[in-house]
Design an enzyme around this catalytic site. Structure first.
Site, short mmCIF file in Angstrom:
data_model
loop_
_atom_site.label_atom_id
_atom_site.label_comp_id
_atom_site.label_asym_id
_atom_site.label_seq_id
_atom_site.Cartn_x
_atom_site.Cartn_y
_atom_site.Cartn_z
N CYS A 194 0.82 -1.21 0.00
CA CYS A 194 0.00 0.00 0.00
C CYS A 194 0.86 1.27 0.00
CB CYS A 194 -0.92 0.04 1.22
SG CYS A 194 -1.94 -1.43 1.37
N ASP B 141 2.74 2.29 2.56
CA ASP B 141 2.97 2.85 3.90
C ASP B 141 3.16 1.73 4.91
OD1 ASP B 141 2.04 5.74 3.52
OD2 ASP B 141 0.21 4.66 2.97
N CYS C 94 5.12 8.14 2.38
CA CYS C 94 5.31 9.48 1.81
C CYS C 94 5.66 10.47 2.92
CB CYS C 94 4.03 9.92 1.10
SG CYS C 94 2.66 10.15 2.21
N CYS D 35 -2.76 8.86 6.08
CA CYS D 35 -1.49 8.85 6.82
C CYS D 35 -1.74 9.09 8.31
CB CYS D 35 -0.56 9.93 6.30
SG CYS D 35 -0.09 9.71 4.57
#
Lengths: 406, 141
Positions: free
Chosen positions: B37, B39, B63, B106
């Site tokens: 994914c 992350d 990211c 996130c």
């Protein structure tokens, strides 16, 4: 601007217009220049514009070994792809309604095929080999009696691999199937001779070859004759295949850019290859760095690299002094990893960690050396931050871990 | 993509990067996300006998917003009790960092990470008996 601009290593996204091209374009816009409408038959303003447009057509044809009468101006490669695929599919639909293409094609081809599917056509999307190249046996197996068109790009925009369009064309000719090639990334990088190549339709773009954005062309073979249903209707320009007043300054820019490409291609490619190889040599010294796509059958200026255990977007953020792409420029606004790398069978992790470097006419050795240093330090920094790198260092096989996907 | 100044600050100067000994009974480890994914967050907390988080460390693959979310979280949880830390919501993180809509996930991941770390610590406390008097050994990253 007071701060220094980043190092531009995204020539596969677009190129700056060559100064010689820009200078020539300017002569076709203002009142003192040849600003006429090339379709105006009744005065010299029209005639001089038409003459310049036809010269540019010859220049474009000369680079690719075509007859100038086989070149149709468009607004770019996307429009050329649309005209070729929809135009041929619509014209020949009584013969059959099946099309074959490849999963690593540009969206301009894939999305056009999707539209044809909505209209009732059937499309087969082939998987490439892990090298990015197409297996001829798989293509042959996909052809059916009702297949009317095969569309395969020449040079891939993300990984730069070069498909064997001669072999594909020989197959399609032997089966009476039309063959379209998206060659937006080829001009000035790979020699093309359409007088010999068994290709029926080929799309070109100016702005990937140091010409202006907003103009391209479609090659439509005369021998054998290929017919298309127009997608843009109006004044019957371009032999009725693409209506709309021609944009002489754009077209002259494309012609001049292609003239320069023809003259300088040999020396330029040698220099680009040297720069690209220098970059790869500098980067491949690091651990867990992978090249995406075949290294041999590849254009000189492209390097697509996955830095394992580092996420691509954060790497681009760390590389703010270098202009590069993660995935392709057309898809980098989304969070999806590159569909091209996935189609090659790359793990999602590696697809997420890919960076495309593309060098070009104005890239210098100093820029390459600076890039190597910046990338190395960014990758090291991000790996220090990466739990995946830590696990890898501890000898954990990440494939055996059960992840909590979200 | 344009990042807020706070995201850039945490990304360029991440706080509390590193690892604690996950075998230490005082340490809770939360690992959430998946490489596929894009992350993966690892968050670790060291909890004293009073139930207060004395230290926190993170490592994140993801990211800039994911890195910033986890960095910010380590700052916030230090000195908090487990209850207080467990009450942190992703919306607070997203607001503090001015995350755009496509990056909200996130902050969700960061909330999941602290909850997972707390759950891991609690599971260990029930199973074993944390050595009360020994200073837990810390491994530097």
């Amino acid at each position: 601007m007071s701060s220094r601009r980043p190092i531009y290593l995204d020539y596969a996204a677009t190129t700056p217009v060559d100064e010689r091209v820009a200078e020539k374009m300017f002569r076709f816009m203002t009142v003192g220049g040849a600003f006429g409408n090339p379709a105006s038959r009744s005065h010299s303003f029209g005639w001089e514009a038409e003459k310049a447009v036809e010269e540019a057509r010859e220049q474009v044809a000369a680079l690719v070994g075509a007859d100038p009468r086989e070149i149709v101006w468009t607004s770019g490669a996307t429009e050329a792809d649309n005209l070729a695929i929809k135009g041929a599919a619509h014209f020949y639909q009584k013969k059959g309604r099946h099309i074959v293409t490849v999963k690593t094609e540009h969206k301009a081809v894939l999305d056009t095929c999707r539209q044809l599917e909505r209209e009732g056509f059937e499309v087969t999307y082939l998987d490439p080999e892990p090298s990015g190249l197409l297996d001829m046996a798989k293509l042959e197996a996909a052809l059916r009696d009702d297949t009317v068109l095969v569309s395969v790009m020449h040079v891939n925009n993300e990984i730069g691999v070069i498909q064997d369009i001669e072999a594909i064309g020989n197959l399609t000719r032997s089966r009476g199937v039309l063959f379209h090639v998206d060659a937006a990334q080829s001009t000035g990088k790979v020699p093309l001779d359409l007088s010999k190549l068994p290709v029926d339709l080929m799309s070109f773009s100016a702005h990937k070859t140091y010409g202006p954005k907003g103009v391209g062309a479609l090659y439509v073979s005369r021998k054998p004759r290929v017919r298309l249903e127009a997608q843009m209707h109006g004044g019957g320009h371009e032999r009725g295949m693409r209506s709309g007043t021609l944009a002489p300054h754009q077209i002259i820019g494309m012609g001049e850019a292609f003239r320069i490409a023809r003259e300088e291609m040999g020396a330029e490619n040698e220099r680009l290859r040297m720069l690209r190889d220098r970059l790869w040599e500098g980067l491949s010294g690091m651990d867990e760095v992978y090249l995406n796509g075949d290294l041999e059958r590849r254009v000189a200026g492209n390097l697509n690299v996955s830095f394992n255990f580092v996420e691509g977007e954060s790497l681009i953020m760390a590389l703010k002094d270098i202009a590069v792409s993660s995935g392709s420029a057309c898809t980098s606004a989304s969070l999806e990893p590159s569909y091209v790398l996935r189609a090659l069978g790359r793990d999602d992790e590696l697809a997420h960690s890919s960076i495309r470097f593309s060098v070009g006419r104005y890239t210098t050795v100093e820029e390459i050396d600076h890039t190597i240093a910046l990338v190395k330090s960014a990758v090291e920094k991000l790996r220090e931050l990466s739990p995946l790198w830590e696990m890898h260092q501890e000898g954990v096989d990440l494939k055996t871990v059960e992840w909590v996907a979200h | 993509m344009a990042y807020s100044d706070k995201v850039i600050d945490h990304y360029e100067n991440p706080r509390n990067v590193g690892s604690l000994d996950k075998a230490d009974p005082h340490v809770g480890t939360g690992m959430v996300g998946a490489p596929a994914c894009g992350d993966v967050m690892k968050l670790q907390i060291r909890v004293n006998d009073a139930g207060v988080i004395e230290d926190a460390r993170f490592k994140t693959y993801g990211c800039g917003s994911a890195i910033a979310s986890s960095s910010l979280l380590t700052e916030w949880v230090k000195g908090k009790t487990l209850e207080e830390a467990g009450a942190i919501r992703n919306t607070q993180i997203a607001e503090e960092l001015a995350l755009p809509p496509v990056k909200i996930h996130c902050s969700v991941l960061a909330e999941d990470a602290i909850k997972a770390a707390i759950a891991d610590f609690r599971k260990k406390s029930v199973q074993g008996h944390p050595a009360d008097h020994e200073e837990p050994q810390r491994l530097s990253a």
